[in-house]
Design a protein around this motif. Structure first.
Motif, PDB file in Angstrom:
ATOM      1  N   SER A 149      50.515  36.317  34.589  1.00 57.69           N
ATOM      2  CA  SER A 149      50.900  35.082  35.277  1.00 57.69           C
ATOM      3  C   SER A 149      51.581  34.113  34.315  1.00 57.69           C
ATOM      4  O   SER A 149      52.516  33.403  34.712  1.00 57.69           O
ATOM      5  N   PHE A 170      42.455  36.407  40.547  1.00 57.66           N
ATOM      6  CA  PHE A 170      43.240  36.601  41.778  1.00 57.66           C
ATOM      7  C   PHE A 170      43.933  35.305  42.189  1.00 57.66           C
ATOM      8  O   PHE A 170      45.138  35.300  42.500  1.00 57.66           O
ATOM      9  N   PHE A 171      43.196  34.176  42.120  1.00 58.50           N
ATOM     10  CA  PHE A 171      43.803  32.905  42.510  1.00 58.50           C
ATOM     11  C   PHE A 171      44.916  32.503  41.552  1.00 58.50           C
ATOM     12  O   PHE A 171      45.949  31.982  41.964  1.00 58.50           O
ATOM     13  N   THR A 228      47.980  34.560  42.298  1.00 64.97           N
ATOM     14  CA  THR A 228      48.608  34.056  43.517  1.00 64.97           C
ATOM     15  C   THR A 228      49.394  32.773  43.253  1.00 64.97           C
ATOM     16  O   THR A 228      50.491  32.585  43.770  1.00 64.97           O
ATOM     17  N   GLY A 278      53.353  32.111  43.695  1.00 67.23           N
ATOM     18  CA  GLY A 278      53.811  30.970  44.476  1.00 67.23           C
ATOM     19  C   GLY A 278      54.752  30.083  43.702  1.00 67.23           C
ATOM     20  O   GLY A 278      55.746  29.595  44.245  1.00 67.23           O
ATOM     21  N   ALA A 304      51.329  24.935  45.321  1.00 67.39           N
ATOM     22  CA  ALA A 304      50.744  26.179  44.842  1.00 67.39           C
ATOM     23  C   ALA A 304      50.070  25.982  43.490  1.00 67.39           C
ATOM     24  O   ALA A 304      48.970  26.469  43.269  1.00 67.39           O
ATOM     25  N   LEU A 363      45.664  25.859  43.378  1.00 71.03           N
ATOM     26  CA  LEU A 363      45.193  27.218  43.103  1.00 71.03           C
ATOM     27  C   LEU A 363      44.787  27.404  41.655  1.00 71.03           C
ATOM     28  O   LEU A 363      43.818  28.106  41.365  1.00 71.03           O
TER      29      LEU A 363
END
Lengths: 86, 136
Positions: A13, B22-23, B26, B30, B43, B47
């Motif tokens: 991420s 997971f968040f 996500t 986003g 987002a 999150l």
């Protein structure tokens, strides 16, 4: 096992959001992505301290979360006013 | 390549960490995929706050000591205190600098009168950089 998976997901991420830092359309996007990165690096430090059993890193995570907030507020004020303080 | 040995999984540690990752993933998707700064902030700030706080709850169950509880409680408190403020500051700065919402379906603009009032207030005090840079 799941700790390693979570660290990998956090790194993925962070790499995805660095793209938004490099080419955000506006400066607000870059500041937002910087805020995302600061919070994510705090979570990454906490996970590394769990994985290697180093409780000392939690102090670094605490300091880094406050510094990330300070940097975000300074960048937002610089975006609005052109300078940080009066 | 070993199979996952389910005896090594500490559930009270691993389930909040897995939910938090997971968040966060996500939120990253986003931030990449939404069309607008304001939707990306939607987002990002919410999150990421929930995901990182979930990870820290899992970290507390991994250590299960009192001093670690104090530090992690401080981190969670500051995250909950500072993340909405920073998201609000970014959105306010971008709006007052004149970044419009891209989405055509956004009907209500509640800051349309308030934003001009704020800008007039800042202009009267000469705090905007655009006017200040010419004088000195």
């Amino acid at each position: 096992m799941i700790l390693t998976l979570a660290i990998g997901i956090l790194t993925l991420s962070i790499i995805l959001v660095v793209y938004r830092v490099l080419r955000g359309p506006s400066w607000g996007d870059r500041i937002m992505a910087f805020d995302f990165l600061s919070v994510n690096i705090v979570a990454l430090i906490v996970l590394v301290s769990v994985k290697y059993r180093l409780e000392v890193l939690l102090d670094a995570a605490l300091v880094l979360s406050l510094l990330g907030f300070l940097g975000t507020i300074s960048l937002a004020r610089h975006l609005l006013f052109g300078r940080v303080m009066k | 390549m070993n199979a996952i040995s389910w005896n090594d999984v500490v559930w009270a540690r691993d389930i909040p960490i897995l939910l938090g990752s997971f968040f966060v993933l996500t939120a990253a998707i986003g931030v990449l995929r939404f069309p607008d700064l304001y939707t990306r902030l939607h987002a990002s700030s919410k999150l990421v706050t929930l995901g990182s706080v979930g990870m820290m709850v899992g970290a507390y169950f991994a250590f299960a000591e009192v001093d670690v509880l104090a530090r992690i409680t401080a981190i969670i408190f500051f995250q909950f205190l500072t993340n909405p403020v920073s998201g609000y500051m970014i959105a306010r700065s971008a709006y007052l600098r004149g970044l419009p919402p891209v989405l055509e379906s956004s009907e209500r603009d509640e800051w349309q009168a308030l934003g001009s009032v704020h800008l007039a207030h800042h202009n009267s005090q000469e705090t905007l950089h655009v006017q200040k840079s010419g004088s000195d």
